[in-house]
Write a protein that holds these residues in place. Structure first.
Motif, PDB file in Angstrom:
ATOM      1  N   GLU A 202     -13.397  34.879 -28.540  1.00 40.72           N
ATOM      2  CA  GLU A 202     -11.948  35.111 -28.538  1.00 40.72           C
ATOM      3  C   GLU A 202     -11.323  34.640 -27.230  1.00 40.72           C
ATOM      4  OE1 GLU A 202     -11.282  39.217 -29.358  1.00 40.72           O
ATOM      5  OE2 GLU A 202     -12.219  39.143 -31.339  1.00 40.72           O
ATOM      6  N   LEU A 203     -12.051  34.827 -26.122  1.00 45.71           N
ATOM      7  CA  LEU A 203     -11.571  34.341 -24.829  1.00 45.71           C
ATOM      8  C   LEU A 203     -11.341  32.842 -24.867  1.00 45.71           C
ATOM      9  CD1 LEU A 203     -11.199  34.078 -21.726  1.00 45.71           C
ATOM     10  CD2 LEU A 203     -13.674  34.214 -21.515  1.00 45.71           C
ATOM     11  N   LEU A 204     -12.309  32.101 -25.394  1.00 44.60           N
ATOM     12  CA  LEU A 204     -12.189  30.646 -25.412  1.00 44.60           C
ATOM     13  C   LEU A 204     -11.133  30.166 -26.390  1.00 44.60           C
ATOM     14  CD1 LEU A 204     -15.872  29.451 -24.994  1.00 44.60           C
ATOM     15  CD2 LEU A 204     -14.006  29.381 -23.354  1.00 44.60           C
ATOM     16  N   GLN A 205     -10.863  30.951 -27.413  1.00 43.40           N
ATOM     17  CA  GLN A 205      -9.754  30.611 -28.301  1.00 43.40           C
ATOM     18  C   GLN A 205      -8.421  30.777 -27.579  1.00 43.40           C
ATOM     19  OE1 GLN A 205     -10.185  33.020 -31.812  1.00 43.40           O
ATOM     20  NE2 GLN A 205     -11.879  31.810 -32.633  1.00 43.40           N
ATOM     21  N   ALA A 206      -8.340  31.821 -26.741  1.00 44.04           N
ATOM     22  CA  ALA A 206      -7.110  32.082 -25.993  1.00 44.04           C
ATOM     23  C   ALA A 206      -6.940  31.113 -24.827  1.00 44.04           C
ATOM     24  CB  ALA A 206      -7.107  33.525 -25.474  1.00 44.04           C
ATOM     25  N   ALA A 207      -8.063  30.714 -24.214  1.00 40.27           N
ATOM     26  CA  ALA A 207      -8.006  29.815 -23.052  1.00 40.27           C
ATOM     27  C   ALA A 207      -9.146  28.801 -23.155  1.00 40.27           C
ATOM     28  CB  ALA A 207      -8.115  30.621 -21.762  1.00 40.27           C
ATOM     29  N   PRO A 208      -8.998  27.785 -24.021  1.00 40.19           N
ATOM     30  CA  PRO A 208     -10.098  26.852 -24.290  1.00 40.19           C
ATOM     31  C   PRO A 208     -10.520  26.004 -23.093  1.00 40.19           C
ATOM     32  CG  PRO A 208      -8.047  26.119 -25.322  1.00 40.19           C
ATOM     33  CD  PRO A 208      -7.808  27.497 -24.832  1.00 40.19           C
ATOM     34  N   ASP A 209      -9.649  25.821 -22.116  1.00 42.12           N
ATOM     35  CA  ASP A 209      -9.976  24.970 -20.966  1.00 42.12           C
ATOM     36  C   ASP A 209     -10.528  25.763 -19.792  1.00 42.12           C
ATOM     37  OD1 ASP A 209      -9.044  22.732 -22.352  1.00 42.12           O
ATOM     38  OD2 ASP A 209      -6.982  23.074 -21.690  1.00 42.12           O
ATOM     39  N   LEU A 210     -10.793  27.028 -19.987  1.00 40.29           N
ATOM     40  CA  LEU A 210     -11.266  27.887 -18.906  1.00 40.29           C
ATOM     41  C   LEU A 210     -12.771  27.699 -18.725  1.00 40.29           C
ATOM     42  CD1 LEU A 210     -10.049  30.098 -17.003  1.00 40.29           C
ATOM     43  CD2 LEU A 210     -10.886  31.772 -18.638  1.00 40.29           C
ATOM     44  N   GLU A 211     -13.182  26.991 -17.668  1.00 40.53           N
ATOM     45  CA  GLU A 211     -14.587  26.675 -17.454  1.00 40.53           C
ATOM     46  C   GLU A 211     -15.449  27.926 -17.258  1.00 40.53           C
ATOM     47  OE1 GLU A 211     -18.012  24.670 -17.383  1.00 40.53           O
ATOM     48  OE2 GLU A 211     -16.037  23.923 -17.970  1.00 40.53           O
ATOM     49  N   PRO A 212     -15.008  28.938 -16.476  1.00 40.40           N
ATOM     50  CA  PRO A 212     -15.830  30.150 -16.374  1.00 40.40           C
ATOM     51  C   PRO A 212     -16.040  30.838 -17.721  1.00 40.40           C
ATOM     52  CG  PRO A 212     -14.217  30.086 -14.618  1.00 40.40           C
ATOM     53  CD  PRO A 212     -13.864  28.984 -15.562  1.00 40.40           C
TER      54      PRO A 212
ATOM     55  N   VAL B  20     -19.126  29.395 -19.237  1.00 41.20           N
ATOM     56  CA  VAL B  20     -20.321  29.963 -18.603  1.00 41.20           C
ATOM     57  C   VAL B  20     -20.601  31.347 -19.189  1.00 41.20           C
ATOM     58  CG1 VAL B  20     -21.307  30.766 -16.425  1.00 41.20           C
ATOM     59  CG2 VAL B  20     -19.939  28.669 -16.481  1.00 41.20           C
ATOM     60  N   LEU B  21     -19.544  32.118 -19.371  1.00 38.22           N
ATOM     61  CA  LEU B  21     -19.688  33.451 -19.958  1.00 38.22           C
ATOM     62  C   LEU B  21     -20.192  33.353 -21.397  1.00 38.22           C
ATOM     63  CD1 LEU B  21     -19.216  36.428 -19.224  1.00 38.22           C
ATOM     64  CD2 LEU B  21     -16.912  36.219 -20.148  1.00 38.22           C
ATOM     65  N   LEU B  22     -19.719  32.341 -22.137  1.00 31.74           N
ATOM     66  CA  LEU B  22     -20.173  32.139 -23.515  1.00 31.74           C
ATOM     67  C   LEU B  22     -21.658  31.814 -23.548  1.00 31.74           C
ATOM     68  CD1 LEU B  22     -19.683  31.804 -26.549  1.00 31.74           C
ATOM     69  CD2 LEU B  22     -18.986  29.435 -26.102  1.00 31.74           C
ATOM     70  N   LYS B  23     -22.110  30.972 -22.626  1.00 27.56           N
ATOM     71  CA  LYS B  23     -23.538  30.624 -22.587  1.00 27.56           C
ATOM     72  C   LYS B  23     -24.394  31.875 -22.370  1.00 27.56           C
ATOM     73  CE  LYS B  23     -25.745  29.192 -18.975  1.00 27.56           C
ATOM     74  NZ  LYS B  23     -26.307  28.471 -17.809  1.00 27.56           N
ATOM     75  N   LYS B  24     -23.981  32.723 -21.439  1.00 28.47           N
ATOM     76  CA  LYS B  24     -24.730  33.954 -21.167  1.00 28.47           C
ATOM     77  C   LYS B  24     -24.744  34.872 -22.390  1.00 28.47           C
ATOM     78  CE  LYS B  24     -23.859  34.003 -16.175  1.00 28.47           C
ATOM     79  NZ  LYS B  24     -23.193  34.725 -15.059  1.00 28.47           N
ATOM     80  N   ALA B  25     -23.596  34.965 -23.074  1.00 27.24           N
ATOM     81  CA  ALA B  25     -23.511  35.819 -24.258  1.00 27.24           C
ATOM     82  C   ALA B  25     -24.387  35.275 -25.386  1.00 27.24           C
ATOM     83  CB  ALA B  25     -22.061  35.938 -24.715  1.00 27.24           C
ATOM     84  N   LEU B  26     -24.412  33.966 -25.554  1.00 28.69           N
ATOM     85  CA  LEU B  26     -25.251  33.340 -26.577  1.00 28.69           C
ATOM     86  C   LEU B  26     -26.732  33.607 -26.309  1.00 28.69           C
ATOM     87  CD1 LEU B  26     -23.404  29.917 -26.879  1.00 28.69           C
ATOM     88  CD2 LEU B  26     -23.787  31.501 -28.775  1.00 28.69           C
ATOM     89  N   MET B  27     -27.137  33.471 -25.056  1.00 30.38           N
ATOM     90  CA  MET B  27     -28.541  33.669 -24.708  1.00 30.38           C
ATOM     91  C   MET B  27     -28.954  35.137 -24.861  1.00 30.38           C
ATOM     92  SD  MET B  27     -28.680  31.027 -21.461  1.00 30.38           S
ATOM     93  CE  MET B  27     -30.328  31.455 -20.936  1.00 30.38           C
ATOM     94  N   ALA B  28     -28.054  36.041 -24.502  1.00 25.62           N
ATOM     95  CA  ALA B  28     -28.352  37.473 -24.666  1.00 25.62           C
ATOM     96  C   ALA B  28     -28.522  37.829 -26.135  1.00 25.62           C
ATOM     97  CB  ALA B  28     -27.236  38.305 -24.044  1.00 25.62           C
ATOM     98  N   ASP B  29     -27.633  37.286 -26.987  1.00 24.72           N
ATOM     99  CA  ASP B  29     -27.728  37.570 -28.416  1.00 24.72           C
ATOM    100  C   ASP B  29     -28.965  36.907 -29.016  1.00 24.72           C
ATOM    101  OD1 ASP B  29     -26.630  38.902 -30.672  1.00 24.72           O
ATOM    102  OD2 ASP B  29     -25.854  37.006 -31.440  1.00 24.72           O
ATOM    103  N   ALA B  30     -29.322  35.720 -28.517  1.00 26.37           N
ATOM    104  CA  ALA B  30     -30.517  35.023 -29.010  1.00 26.37           C
ATOM    105  C   ALA B  30     -31.772  35.858 -28.753  1.00 26.37           C
ATOM    106  CB  ALA B  30     -30.638  33.659 -28.335  1.00 26.37           C
ATOM    107  N   ARG B  31     -31.845  36.464 -27.583  1.00 26.05           N
ATOM    108  CA  ARG B  31     -33.025  37.282 -27.256  1.00 26.05           C
ATOM    109  C   ARG B  31     -33.129  38.496 -28.190  1.00 26.05           C
ATOM    110  NH1 ARG B  31     -31.121  35.946 -21.868  1.00 26.05           N
ATOM    111  NH2 ARG B  31     -32.559  34.433 -20.925  1.00 26.05           N
ATOM    112  N   VAL B  32     -31.989  39.117 -28.453  1.00 25.97           N
ATOM    113  CA  VAL B  32     -31.980  40.276 -29.349  1.00 25.97           C
ATOM    114  C   VAL B  32     -32.397  39.856 -30.755  1.00 25.97           C
ATOM    115  CG1 VAL B  32     -30.503  41.995 -30.469  1.00 25.97           C
ATOM    116  CG2 VAL B  32     -30.284  41.571 -28.019  1.00 25.97           C
TER     117      VAL B  32
END
Length: 206
Positions: free
Chosen positions: A106-116, A119-131
């Motif tokens: 939802e963050l990236l939908q609201a601010a698609p050009d926000l580089e941080p 980075v936050l999306l990558k961390k969230a993807l990896m955390a969910d992948a481990r689970v």
């Protein structure tokens, strides 16, 4: 006491509410005063202090009142959709890694050009992948690892995660080889590389 009296005499003046916010030691009073001031006259300086008060209050009640904290963080995002402090707060309040991932999307939908945000999306993807991997949902875990690698193709953890999750032996070998090319000094990578070479030797036709 004098400023409190002033707010009753001139409740439509943003200046008296700002003064109350400056003088008050009570975070709730300060927040309410800034909300009133900003509603009356949305000056940029008032907006900055209002956002700060919202964040402070949200952090203060995050453990005791999850719903209130979420409402406060969302109020921040109405004022500034790209405020990463609010997005971080919401992801920490998420009850599952999947919910945290959806929050970051939802963050990236609201601010698609926000580089941080990426980075936050990558961390969230990896955390969910481990689970997902721990729950035996390897196919879904692979999708998360692959998406994380589209964001950062030099992340060794993501390549090793993909190698562990995938059922495709060739994909696993490519992932380990790529991780080794990125950082051959990483003990996990060199160990995975050695196991892969031993496995290849074990099945080699004489």
């Amino acid at each position: 006491e004098l400023v409190t009296e002033a707010t009753s005499l001139a409740p439509d003046s943003d200046r008296v509410w700002v003064a109350l916010a400056v003088l008050s030691d009570d975070l709730s009073v300060r927040l309410d005063a800034l909300r009133r001031a900003f509603t009356i006259n949305p000056l940029p300086a008032t907006r900055v202090h209002f956002i700060q008060a919202l964040l402070q209050r949200a952090q203060a009640v995050a453990r005791s009142s999850r719903g209130e904290a979420q409402s406060l963080f969302n109020e921040v995002l109405v004022l500034d959709p790209a405020d990463l402090r609010a997005w971080h707060g919401l992801t920490e309040l998420a009850s599952t890694t999947a919910e945290a991932l959806e929050t970051v999307r939802e963050l990236l939908q609201a601010a698609p050009d926000l580089e941080p945000g990426r980075v936050l999306l990558k961390k969230a993807l990896m955390a969910d992948a481990r689970v997902l991997d721990n729950d035996g949902q390897s196919a879904q875990a692979c999708l998360r690892w692959r998406e994380a690698l589209t964001i950062d193709q030099y992340d060794v953890d993501a390549w090793l995660g993909l190698a562990q999750s995938t059922s495709d032996e060739e994909e696993a070998q490519r992932a380990i080889t790529t991780a080794f090319d990125i950082d051959p000094s990483d003990a996990r990578v060199s160990s995975a590389m050695a196991r892969m070479q031993l496995d290849a030797l074990a099945f080699e036709i004489p």
